[in-house]
Scaffold this active site. Structure first.
Site, short mmCIF file in Angstrom:
data_model
loop_
_atom_site.label_atom_id
_atom_site.label_comp_id
_atom_site.label_asym_id
_atom_site.label_seq_id
_atom_site.Cartn_x
_atom_site.Cartn_y
_atom_site.Cartn_z
CD GLU A 150 -1.26 -0.15 3.71
OE1 GLU A 150 -2.44 -0.44 3.51
OE2 GLU A 150 -0.80 0.06 4.85
CE LYS A 192 7.48 5.37 5.12
NZ LYS A 192 7.34 6.77 5.48
CG ASP A 211 6.00 12.60 3.56
OD1 ASP A 211 6.34 12.26 4.71
OD2 ASP A 211 6.71 13.29 2.81
CE1 TYR A 216 0.43 3.31 10.05
CE2 TYR A 216 -0.12 5.00 8.42
CZ TYR A 216 0.54 4.61 9.57
OH TYR A 216 1.32 5.51 10.24
CE LYS A 257 11.04 6.20 3.48
NZ LYS A 257 12.05 7.07 4.01
CB CYS A 268 39.62 22.33 15.64
SG CYS A 268 37.96 22.74 16.21
CB CYS A 291 39.36 24.68 20.02
SG CYS A 291 39.91 23.07 19.45
CB CYS A 309 38.72 18.85 16.77
SG CYS A 309 39.22 19.82 18.17
CB CYS A 358 37.13 21.46 21.12
SG CYS A 358 36.29 21.96 19.62
S1 IVH Z 1 2.77 0.53 8.89
C1 IVH Z 1 4.31 -1.43 12.82
N1 IVH Z 1 1.79 1.63 6.72
O1 IVH Z 1 5.75 5.53 7.96
C2 IVH Z 1 4.44 -0.61 11.60
N2 IVH Z 1 3.20 2.96 8.10
O2 IVH Z 1 8.61 5.38 8.13
C3 IVH Z 1 3.40 0.39 11.43
N3 IVH Z 1 3.50 5.26 7.30
O3 IVH Z 1 5.86 5.11 11.43
C4 IVH Z 1 3.59 1.22 10.24
N4 IVH Z 1 2.20 5.09 5.53
O4 IVH Z 1 4.06 6.70 10.41
C5 IVH Z 1 2.57 1.80 7.79
N5 IVH Z 1 0.80 2.48 4.80
C6 IVH Z 1 1.58 2.65 5.86
C7 IVH Z 1 2.20 3.88 6.14
C8 IVH Z 1 3.02 3.99 7.27
C9 IVH Z 1 2.97 5.90 6.24
C10 IVH Z 1 4.42 5.88 8.26
C11 IVH Z 1 4.22 5.50 9.71
C12 IVH Z 1 5.53 4.87 10.11
C13 IVH Z 1 6.46 5.51 9.15
C14 IVH Z 1 7.76 4.73 8.99
#
Ligand code: IVH
Length: 692
Positions: A122, A124, A126, A233, A321, A415, A418, A433, A439
């Site tokens: 699914e 991710k 932001d 999620y 990512k 450095c 210092c 350093c 320092c």
């Molecule tokens: S599962 C136990 N699913 O990404 C694991 N996380 O970089 C629970 N996030 O802390 C996370 N979309 O805040 C999961 N579809 C998705 C997500 C997701 C965004 C975030 C979440 C997590 C962070 C990690």
């Protein structure tokens, strides 16, 4: 006492007023724009109050852009802290197809399964993660992630977030925690920034910051005006399981009024996974919300349970990512930053440019070899890259655009702070350093680390305050922090007035310090800033040694005798290899570090480390050795399970071993166990003992 307002001449008032306007604006920007406040909300209040008083007394000096003309930017009180009943974890990352493949292979190996493993994929999102707790199907608590163990109570603020039902239908469990992401849609973000501009307020750098800034409003009526959404999620605590698969959880959540991010897919192998990844990457520009990758989760919950966790992330999930976003800009200069371990890091000063929605004006150049290898010169056009929360990096120069004036950078051998010699040890890439305690940069960075969020977390003790106190000689070593209030009676007064502090500001800081005089052992170890000893390793050390005294005794034994048992104990701790052990022992070998520890111990209470173990675990605190071939689980799985129940898993048998679990063809370890009279269990007996 604050200087009484009527004691101010108009000239004084104008000077103070200008300072306050500038300072409040800066804090507004940090709080709302960057979501990174430097001072506590209470301290902010004090500044605002003083500004208001001056404006009332001298109305003719009020400027049009005064912060007092902004509505709603005034946070009034802090959020309540809440402990998560089940920790909120983060995800490991995959950056390439190989990493994604590796994720699958490791799972198969861990579980000793050769067949395909079904994966739910699914997007991710932001945004910022949030945990929603329902009791008897009513929303009773909403909390931010915080440090994973403890977050902030934002219940009042989520009341108007779309996609968060206040009540659940009858078929939902009595207790249920739903985890997910609060986010702002891109169109809403653009409109919000437009409104901010029209109102003469600071704009947000990206939708994530806007969502975080909106949720962290202490005045929930402001949050109510911000268009926020929630995707569910994952689950936290629940009274009764209701689904055997991750896909089922998504379906249940949707039927109860939550929204799951689309598109999702069930994948059986790396080809399916990559097809999904590429598909979502193609959709990315047209999605209504920001995503920074996709997440893969093992679909079968029973397998998720077997896989468990490693450090702070589940073994059963990973985030794949999207590639970092890049841009070209001009390298205006290179300066050297000195870190807490004395490392000299070259930092690029750039013509500011927007990369992936964020304005970047500095980027790391890592070390002197990197500058040489990439051949970046001051004045060059350079490609910079930003990935997620990672510090932006300089990838390299655009050679076609190099001008004759572009200058090679000569890395200093002293450095810049210092002036001590900075040396590079053989085989090291980093130049350090040698100034150590003299320092200022190192001392200040160490203090900053000491009070930082995941260490002592002293609210209101920002960089500026540390530098001032350091320069005044008030805080030289960490233990001085805890003596500040004592000193305040005499020598702090001139410093206070220079920093524009009223009694309340000082009181707030002393209170924040007082609250941290009791600290957990893992945070304490982390705060020491020992090279390579991060949060995860600190937790392992705390769990292993239990108390600071015990840890110090064991370190003392080992510092001069690496042949002793205590040394092999160190190497038996997960995450601690020979290089970490070297840094750890290096720290405990230095008398001045021992002096600091002794000094700190006098001011602090550090309770014995409480391990998070399953209630009533029969093997908590026991030392177990696995040997031979196990039939129903892999060695990694057995170790992970034992550790999650609070047992220590050792590699060799000694007098301290409580159990040896012997699988088929067990050899010498079984022999030494019977010689030492250690209790030997079969795999079956072990499983009975731990209740599997
Ligand atoms: S599962 C136990 N699913 O990404 C694991 N996380 O970089 C629970 N996030 O802390 C996370 N979309 O805040 C999961 N579809 C998705 C997500 C997701 C965004 C975030 C979440 C997590 C962070 C990690």
């Amino acid at each position: 006492m604050n200087k009484g307002l009527f004691d101010f001449s108009k000239e004084d008032a104008v000077t103070r007023y200008k300072f306050l306007v500038k300072e409040i604006r800066r804090h507004d920007e940090l709080y709302h724009g960057k979501d990174k406040p430097e001072i506590s909300d209470a301290d902010y209040d004090v500044l605002r109050q003083e500004l208001d008083e001056i404006e009332q007394r001298f109305p003719d000096i009020v400027v049009k852009s005064s912060p007092s003309k902004k509505v709603g930017a005034t946070p009034s009180k802090g959020f309540k802290k809440v402990k998560h009943s089940v920790p909120m974890l983060s995800l490991s990352n995959a950056f390439s197809e190989e990493d994604a493949q590796d994720f699958i292979v490791k799972i198969q190996r861990f579980l000793s399964i050769q067949d395909d493993i079904e994966i739910l994929a699914e997007p991710k999102i932001d945004g910022l993660s949030c945990s929603l707790r329902y009791e008897n199907r009513k929303l009773v608590l909403a909390a931010t992630r915080g440090d994973g163990a403890e977050g902030e109570d934002i219940t009042a603020n989520v009341q108007h977030v779309a996609g968060i039902p206040k009540a659940l239908p009858d078929n939902a469990p009595d207790t249920l925690e739903v985890r997910g992401e609060i986010y702002m849609r891109r169109d809403d973000f653009a409109a919000l920034n437009q409104r901010q501009i029209e109102a003469g307020k600071d704009i947000f750098a990206n939708p994530r910051n806007a969502a975080a800034g909106s949720v962290r409003q202490l005045d929930s009526s402001i949050t109510a005006q911000r268009p926020l959404h929630f995707f569910g999620y994952a689950l936290g605590e629940m009274s009764a399981p209701f689904s055997k698969t991750q896909e089922g959880i998504r379906k249940n959540l949707s039927s109860w009024g939550f929204v799951a991010a689309q598109p999702s897919a069930l994948c059986n192998n790396i080809n399916d996974i990559m097809a999904y990844y590429n598909h979502v990457m193609m959709l990315r520009p047209d999605l209504p919300f920001d995503i920074d990758g996709v997440v893969y989760k093992v679909n079968d919950i029973a397998l998720q349970e077997r896989l468990g966790f490693i450090s702070r992330s589940p073994r059963w999930a990973t985030a794949h990512k999207f590639p970092a976003e890049q841009a070209v800009t001009i390298l205006k200069d290179i300066f050297i930053q000195v870190g807490r371990t004395g490392a000299l890091t070259p930092v690029a000063e750039l013509e500011p440019i927007t990369v992936g929605g964020v304005v970047v004006s500095r980027a790391t150049l890592h070390n002197e070899d990197e500058i040489e290898r990439k051949d970046v010169r001051v004045g060059d056009h350079v490609i910079i890259q930003r990935a997620g929360d990672v510090i932006p990096q300089v990838i390299g120069p655009v050679l076609d655009k190099r001008s004759k004036e572009a200058k090679k950078f000569i890395f200093p051998h002293h450095c810049p702070i210092c002036n001590s010699l900075a040396i590079r040890e053989e085989g090291e890439v980093v130049r350090r350093c040698t100034g150590g305690l003299i320092c200022k940069a190192q001392a200040v960075e160490r203090l900053k680390h000491f009070v930082s969020r995941n260490a002592f977390d002293i609210e209101g003790m920002g960089e500026k305050i540390i530098i001032e106190f350091f320069e005044e000689g008030m805080i030289k070593s960490p233990a001085d922090i805890f003596r500040l209030e004592e000193r305040d009676r005499g020598s702090l007064t001139p410093l206070r007035s220079r920093m524009g502090w009223g009694d309340q500001s000082a009181r707030n800081l002393f209170d924040a310090i007082e609250r941290r005089k009791t600290i957990s052992l893992d945070r304490f170890i982390y705060a020491l800033g020992i090279r390579q000893v991060g949060e995860a390793t600190s937790k392992k050390l705390a769990a292993f040694y239990g108390t600071l005294d015990h840890m110090m005794e064991e370190m003392a034994k080992t510092v001069h005798d690496r042949g002793c048992e205590s040394f092999s104990d160190i190497l038996n701790i997960e995450d601690v290899g020979p290089s970490v052990a070297d840094d750890l022992l290096g720290f405990f070998a230095e008398q001045h570090n021992l002096d600091i520890l002794k000094d700190l111990k006098e001011s602090l209470t550090i309770p014995a480390f409480e391990k998070i173990v399953a209630e009533g675990s029969p093997v908590a605190g026991k030392t177990v050795v696995f040997t031979g071939t196990l039939l129903t689980m892999t060695r990694a799985e057995a170790k992970a399970r034992a550790e999650s129940l609070g047992a220590k898993v050792a590699g060799s048998v000694s007098k301290k071993t409580d159990y040896v679990v012997a699988g088929a063809d067990a050899g010498s370890k079984l022999k030494s166990a019977s010689e030492l009279g250690v209790r030997i269990l079969s795999e079956e007996e072990w499983k009975n003992l731990i209740g599997v």
